[in-house]
Scaffold this active site. Structure first.
Site, mmCIF file in Angstrom:
data_model
loop_
_atom_site.group_PDB
_atom_site.id
_atom_site.type_symbol
_atom_site.label_atom_id
_atom_site.label_comp_id
_atom_site.label_asym_id
_atom_site.label_seq_id
_atom_site.Cartn_x
_atom_site.Cartn_y
_atom_site.Cartn_z
ATOM 1 N N ILE A 143 -51.334 -72.467 21.123
ATOM 2 C CA ILE A 143 -51.367 -72.763 19.831
ATOM 3 C C ILE A 143 -50.658 -73.353 18.232
ATOM 4 O O ILE A 143 -51.177 -74.102 17.866
ATOM 5 C CB ILE A 143 -52.802 -72.366 19.488
ATOM 6 N N ASP A 144 -49.710 -72.033 17.705
ATOM 7 C CA ASP A 144 -48.892 -72.495 16.650
ATOM 8 C C ASP A 144 -48.208 -73.289 17.053
ATOM 9 O O ASP A 144 -47.796 -74.227 16.003
ATOM 10 C CB ASP A 144 -48.339 -71.205 16.390
ATOM 11 N N GLY A 187 -50.310 -68.850 12.689
ATOM 12 C CA GLY A 187 -49.780 -70.156 12.732
ATOM 13 C C GLY A 187 -48.209 -68.414 12.721
ATOM 14 O O GLY A 187 -47.758 -68.199 10.876
HETATM 15 O O1 F6P Z 1 -49.171 -67.034 18.773
HETATM 16 C C1 F6P Z 1 -49.641 -67.505 19.030
HETATM 17 C C2 F6P Z 1 -50.824 -66.483 18.197
HETATM 18 O O2 F6P Z 1 -51.770 -66.896 17.893
HETATM 19 C C3 F6P Z 1 -50.505 -66.220 16.423
HETATM 20 O O3 F6P Z 1 -50.860 -67.136 15.463
HETATM 21 C C4 F6P Z 1 -51.497 -64.893 16.530
HETATM 22 O O4 F6P Z 1 -50.998 -64.293 14.983
HETATM 23 C C5 F6P Z 1 -51.285 -64.120 17.113
HETATM 24 O O5 F6P Z 1 -51.245 -65.337 18.302
HETATM 25 C C6 F6P Z 1 -51.820 -63.492 17.816
HETATM 26 O O6 F6P Z 1 -52.438 -62.824 18.901
HETATM 27 P P1 F6P Z 1 -52.870 -61.541 19.389
HETATM 28 O O7 F6P Z 1 -53.949 -61.335 18.234
HETATM 29 O O8 F6P Z 1 -53.227 -61.612 21.092
HETATM 30 O O9 F6P Z 1 -51.846 -60.364 19.386
#
Ligand code: F6P
Length: 362
Positions: A143-144, A187
């Site tokens: 999504i980033d 992000g």
């Molecule tokens: O890489 C996508 C993302 O949505 C980042 O923006 C965010 O920091 C991360 O995933 C969070 O991932 P999780 O909580 O699944 O470790």
């Protein structure tokens, strides 16, 4: 040779993303309808190759109705690197290399080409497998929107809809209460979601990792608005923003945990301006739910093209979007560095021109 292939595999790793199911559906339907192949769905990242009993064949029945569904029917994990897999043994963590086990499972399933859907981490693992002779093709996901070799990743558009809707909602309550509203969006490395949703939602301040800011400059912008009779303010913050060394009062910023950057900035604004501030951390709402029509379409095009790459024997490549067309690039060119917002881009210029501050200059 396309004709000799009988079975391919599909797996996804890392954080989930709206549109993953649309890719899986496209891979299965294209493989079956266009080429007459079987498809094995590898579950939970590469775990379904370490423990192959978890993985299973994907049929028309298993993919029925998944196009509009968020998440992934395969399950996923962001702690599943088979080359360095942590295991608890006798009370301590031991790191195992399970790559050989995965290659063995691929052979046992008869998988002749593996479609790997993922972000930088997962695609790097795919590249490592390709160096060991595994026939992989990649599909970019996050999504980033921070993957180097593609203009857009699926999931980004859906996340933007969620973030923009949240900004719209915060606007009305901010205005009613004459408050500063800080909204933290996802992000980790790049400010794409903050920049696009901030532009679309008419934010007053956008803070992104690519542009250093100070609290004083942000607060000056809020004061300027007040001087023009606007007693509320919307501040959109990317979670990966780099905090300045000090808050507006000269105190050091403590290093925030994930999900606390917005709170740290909100607190600093409140301390500096003595104004009411509220903070919203949007979090995983941005990753859940049904993909937008754009993401469903892009995900489907990526899935179809990934299977076509397998059919043409073009392994070690990743499908991507360039100038609106689906193309492919070597996996090695797609990993290892992030696509960041260019502070000199027309997006940033447009934001500045309509009066948005990035906290770097008044
Ligand atoms: O890489 C996508 C993302 O949505 C980042 O923006 C965010 O920091 C991360 O995933 C969070 O991932 P999780 O909580 O699944 O470790």
């Amino acid at each position: 040779m396309a004709n000799s292939i009988r079975t391919i595999g599909v797996c996804n790793g890392g954080g989930d993303c709206p549109g993953l199911n649309a890719v899986i559906r496209a891979v299965v339907r294209t493989a079956k309808l266009e080429y007459g192949w079987r498809v094995i769905g590898v579950t939970n990242g590469f775990n379904g190759l370490i423990w192959p009993e978890q993985s299973h064949e994907l049929t028309f029945e298993s993919i029925r109705g998944i196009l509009p569904r968020g998440g992934t029917i395969l399950g996923t994990t962001n702690r599943g690197n088979p080359f360095a897999f942590p295991v608890e043994e006798n009370g301590r963590t031991v790191v195992h290399d399970y790559s050989g086990r995965c290659i063995e499972s691929l052979k046992n399933f008869g998988i002749e080409g593996l479609v790997v859907i993922g972000g930088d981490g997962t695609l790097t693992i795919a590249y490592e497998f390709s160096k060991l002779g595994v026939k992989v093709v990649g599909v970019p996901k996050t999504i980033d929107n921070d993957l180097m070799a593609t203009e857009v990743t699926f999931g980004f558009d859906t996340a933007l809809h969620v973030a923009t809707d949240a900004i719209d909602r915060l606007h009305t309550t901010a205005e009613s209460h004459h408050r500063v509203m800080v909204i933290e969006v996802m992000g980790r490395e790049a400010g794409w979601i903050a920049l696009h949703s901030g532009l679309a939602g008419g934010a007053d301040v956008i803070l992104i990792p690519e542009i250093p800011f100070t609290i004083e400059t942000v607060c000056e912008a809020i004061r300027q608005r007040e001087a023009h009779g606007r007693s509320f303010c919307l501040v959109v913050v990317a979670e990966g923003v780099k905090l300045p060394a000090q808050d507006g009062l000269g105190k050091p910023f403590p290093k925030p945990q994930p999900g606390q950057v917005g709170n740290a900035i909100g607190f600093a604004i409140r301390e500096y301006l003595k104004k009411e501030v509220r903070v919203t951390v949007l979090g995983h709402v941005q990753r859940g739910g049904s993909p937008s029509p754009f993401d469903r379409t892009l995900a489907t095009r990526f899935g179809v093209s990934a299977v076509d790459l397998v059919a043409r024997g073009e392994y070690g490549r990743m499908v991507c979007l360039r100038a609106g067309k689906i193309e492919s690039v070597p996996l090695v060119d797609a990993i290892g560095s992030c696509k960041l917002v260019n502070p000199a881009s027309d997006y940033v210029r447009a934001a500045r021109a309509v009066g948005i501050t990035f906290g770097d200059r008044p």
